[in-house]
Design a protein around this motif. Sequence first.
Motif, PDB file in Angstrom:
ATOM      1  N   ARG A 134     -11.239   7.871  -9.073  1.00  0.00           N
ATOM      2  CA  ARG A 134     -10.208   7.460  -8.112  1.00  0.00           C
ATOM      3  C   ARG A 134      -9.725   6.033  -8.368  1.00  0.00           C
ATOM      4  NH1 ARG A 134     -13.548  11.035  -5.229  1.00  0.00           N
ATOM      5  NH2 ARG A 134     -12.386  12.490  -3.903  1.00  0.00           N
ATOM      6  N   TYR A 135     -10.599   5.233  -8.982  1.00  0.00           N
ATOM      7  CA  TYR A 135     -10.265   3.828  -9.266  1.00  0.00           C
ATOM      8  C   TYR A 135      -9.261   3.719 -10.420  1.00  0.00           C
ATOM      9  CZ  TYR A 135     -11.008  -0.956 -10.947  1.00  0.00           C
ATOM     10  OH  TYR A 135     -10.819  -2.251 -11.378  1.00  0.00           O
ATOM     11  N   PHE A 136      -9.438   4.584 -11.439  1.00  0.00           N
ATOM     12  CA  PHE A 136      -8.582   4.478 -12.622  1.00  0.00           C
ATOM     13  C   PHE A 136      -7.263   5.219 -12.413  1.00  0.00           C
ATOM     14  CE2 PHE A 136     -12.572   3.189 -14.662  1.00  0.00           C
ATOM     15  CZ  PHE A 136     -12.118   1.985 -15.181  1.00  0.00           C
ATOM     16  N   THR A 137      -6.357   4.516 -11.768  1.00  0.00           N
ATOM     17  CA  THR A 137      -5.031   5.054 -11.484  1.00  0.00           C
ATOM     18  C   THR A 137      -4.019   4.254 -12.299  1.00  0.00           C
ATOM     19  OG1 THR A 137      -4.925   3.518  -9.635  1.00  0.00           O
ATOM     20  CG2 THR A 137      -5.618   5.751  -9.139  1.00  0.00           C
ATOM     21  N   PRO A 138      -2.803   4.768 -12.486  1.00  0.00           N
ATOM     22  CA  PRO A 138      -1.819   4.021 -13.270  1.00  0.00           C
ATOM     23  C   PRO A 138      -1.417   2.702 -12.607  1.00  0.00           C
ATOM     24  CG  PRO A 138      -0.953   6.179 -12.602  1.00  0.00           C
ATOM     25  CD  PRO A 138      -2.319   6.068 -12.035  1.00  0.00           C
ATOM     26  N   CYS A 139      -1.379   2.686 -11.264  1.00  0.00           N
ATOM     27  CA  CYS A 139      -1.078   1.437 -10.579  1.00  0.00           C
ATOM     28  C   CYS A 139      -2.310   1.048  -9.768  1.00  0.00           C
ATOM     29  CB  CYS A 139       0.120   1.613  -9.658  1.00  0.00           C
ATOM     30  SG  CYS A 139       0.066   3.158  -8.771  1.00  0.00           S
ATOM     31  N   ARG A 140      -2.314  -0.181  -9.281  1.00  0.00           N
ATOM     32  CA  ARG A 140      -3.487  -0.692  -8.565  1.00  0.00           C
ATOM     33  C   ARG A 140      -3.659   0.045  -7.235  1.00  0.00           C
ATOM     34  NH1 ARG A 140      -4.703  -5.063  -5.163  1.00  0.00           N
ATOM     35  NH2 ARG A 140      -6.704  -5.997  -5.687  1.00  0.00           N
ATOM     36  N   ASN A 141      -4.898   0.348  -6.853  1.00  0.00           N
ATOM     37  CA  ASN A 141      -5.164   0.877  -5.516  1.00  0.00           C
ATOM     38  C   ASN A 141      -5.014  -0.262  -4.517  1.00  0.00           C
ATOM     39  OD1 ASN A 141      -5.736   3.416  -6.420  1.00  0.00           O
ATOM     40  ND2 ASN A 141      -7.940   3.168  -6.396  1.00  0.00           N
ATOM     41  N   SER A 142      -5.141   0.046  -3.241  1.00  0.00           N
ATOM     42  CA  SER A 142      -5.055  -1.028  -2.250  1.00  0.00           C
ATOM     43  C   SER A 142      -6.261  -1.957  -2.417  1.00  0.00           C
ATOM     44  CB  SER A 142      -5.033  -0.435  -0.841  1.00  0.00           C
ATOM     45  OG  SER A 142      -6.344  -0.084  -0.449  1.00  0.00           O
ATOM     46  N   GLU A 143      -6.095  -3.170  -1.932  1.00  0.00           N
ATOM     47  CA  GLU A 143      -7.177  -4.158  -1.982  1.00  0.00           C
ATOM     48  C   GLU A 143      -8.438  -3.604  -1.327  1.00  0.00           C
ATOM     49  OE1 GLU A 143      -5.517  -7.943  -0.781  1.00  0.00           O
ATOM     50  OE2 GLU A 143      -7.432  -8.431   0.157  1.00  0.00           O
ATOM     51  N   LEU A 144      -8.245  -2.936  -0.183  1.00  0.00           N
ATOM     52  CA  LEU A 144      -9.393  -2.407   0.547  1.00  0.00           C
ATOM     53  C   LEU A 144     -10.061  -1.280  -0.237  1.00  0.00           C
ATOM     54  CD1 LEU A 144     -11.207  -2.302   3.039  1.00  0.00           C
ATOM     55  CD2 LEU A 144      -9.526  -0.823   4.130  1.00  0.00           C
ATOM     56  N   ASN A 145      -9.254  -0.384  -0.821  1.00  0.00           N
ATOM     57  CA  ASN A 145      -9.848   0.704  -1.624  1.00  0.00           C
ATOM     58  C   ASN A 145     -10.676   0.126  -2.776  1.00  0.00           C
ATOM     59  OD1 ASN A 145      -7.091   2.895  -1.102  1.00  0.00           O
ATOM     60  ND2 ASN A 145      -9.181   3.220  -0.455  1.00  0.00           N
ATOM     61  N   MET A 182       0.851  -1.205   0.000  1.00  0.00           N
ATOM     62  CA  MET A 182       0.000   0.000   0.000  1.00  0.00           C
ATOM     63  C   MET A 182       0.882   1.249   0.000  1.00  0.00           C
ATOM     64  SD  MET A 182      -3.076   0.932   2.686  1.00  0.00           S
ATOM     65  CE  MET A 182      -3.908  -0.643   2.710  1.00  0.00           C
ATOM     66  N   ARG A 183       0.508   2.217  -0.833  1.00  0.00           N
ATOM     67  CA  ARG A 183       1.280   3.469  -0.859  1.00  0.00           C
ATOM     68  C   ARG A 183       0.992   4.307   0.389  1.00  0.00           C
ATOM     69  NH1 ARG A 183      -1.006   3.164  -5.833  1.00  0.00           N
ATOM     70  NH2 ARG A 183      -2.688   4.469  -5.053  1.00  0.00           N
ATOM     71  N   ASN A 184       1.895   5.254   0.663  1.00  0.00           N
ATOM     72  CA  ASN A 184       1.612   6.232   1.718  1.00  0.00           C
ATOM     73  C   ASN A 184       0.428   7.102   1.278  1.00  0.00           C
ATOM     74  OD1 ASN A 184       3.955   5.203   2.670  1.00  0.00           O
ATOM     75  ND2 ASN A 184       5.161   7.071   2.420  1.00  0.00           N
TER      76      ASN A 184
END
Length: 390
Positions: free
Chosen positions: A203-214, A1-3
């Motif tokens: 918010r979902y369409f990001t270049p990398c995957r969001n966290s599993e929870l997001n 997960m990113r900061n």
Amino acid sequence: MRNFEFYTPTRVVFGRDAEAQTGRLVKDLGCKKVLLHYGGGSARRSGLLDRIVASLKAEEIEFVELGGVVPNPRLSKVNEGIALSKREGVDFILAVGGGSVIDSAKAIGYGIANEGDVWDFYMGERKPSACAPIGAVLTIAAAGSEMSDSSVITNENGMVKRGCSNDLARCKFAAMNPELTFSLPQYQTESGCVDIMMHTLERYFTPCRNSELNDALAFGLLSTVVKNAKILMREPRNYDARAEIMWAGSLSHNGVTGDRFIGDWSCHQLEHELSGMFDVAHGAGLAAIWGSWARYVYKSNPERFADLGENVFGCASPFAEDRAIECIEAMEAFFEEVEMPTSISKLGINLDDAIIRELADKCSWGGRRKLGAFKRLDKNDMENIYAMAR
Ligand code: NZQ
Ligand code: ZN
């Protein structure tokens, strides 16, 4: 997960009769004179304004009124509100309405608390250093402004629509009674549902995957909106369906479903030019553009679309790229089911090539700005998407 950072300071009072607590909520904040800000008449006709006035009077809070905010709220009304508030010594702005009224209230809040022309903040030329406190009584589930950091205003001079995002303007409280939305016309209800979905999708369409929870929160929110938007087509006075949509509207734009710094937001920027120029309902404008944007960008990461399709629409094609297409088609079929437009011509607007160039020029700030995170879009890409969507 990113900061990440997450900040959501708004007190939410949710449920039947929530608006009756307005006076107490203002008093708790130590404020004494309210600008009662509202739209074109629905809050007056329904008796809501009378109930709010009674609640203010019960707490001996003084107020002045300023109605007449239109959808895609105008800078001239903001300036009127700033002048009135300064003259009257207003120390709190109470927005009674939807995104347009709340955004207008936020702009007035900036204007009271800062010197100079408030439009500078929307053009990104200066940053506000303060904002007068704002509260909202929400009457339409859509924009999510009751919990967001954002405000979007249209300057009649050139019909330019621009946003200013700053935590200073977040509402101190939001009173949310789902019953207040029973009177919405179907078109506004469904347009609101599309906007709510888009705040999570951006918010979902990001270049990398969001966290599993997001991602799980996003799928849950989107599935809930799809289900209840359909119920409201048949049963506009269904309290539970209204409540699900209203809460989804706030959660979709308070940052909980994604990372506040790396969303895509292309569809929003493309749509803001459209509603600035043609005065369309924002959510309907998003529905008209989304499918073309999706077809233009999905190859950057088909798995992202495939996951969305699988989790929200049950898409089951064996290959990710096919599932991605299935997802886009399922989303458009949903828009059609709730009678939302899937092209700009279905909004009643005929775009010729010259207007497309003008829209792309405005949206790209004369070619100086690119959009998007999932796929970066330049002015030429913007023209292509408007042309596909027309
Ligand atoms: O003015 P009244 O008479 O109240 O009529 C309004 C208006 O015509 C009507 N309405 C609202 N509540 C009603 C009702 N009619 C019957 N019964 C009720 N209970 O609905 C119409 C639309 O209202 P508006 O406030 O414009 O809707 P919405 O909440 O969709 O706001 C749209 C604006 O918000 C901006 C949009 O760009 C647009 O300008 N956005 C603001 C955001 C933010 N601040 O975070 C994010 C969004 O992405 C969006 O850009
Ligand atoms: Zn939106």
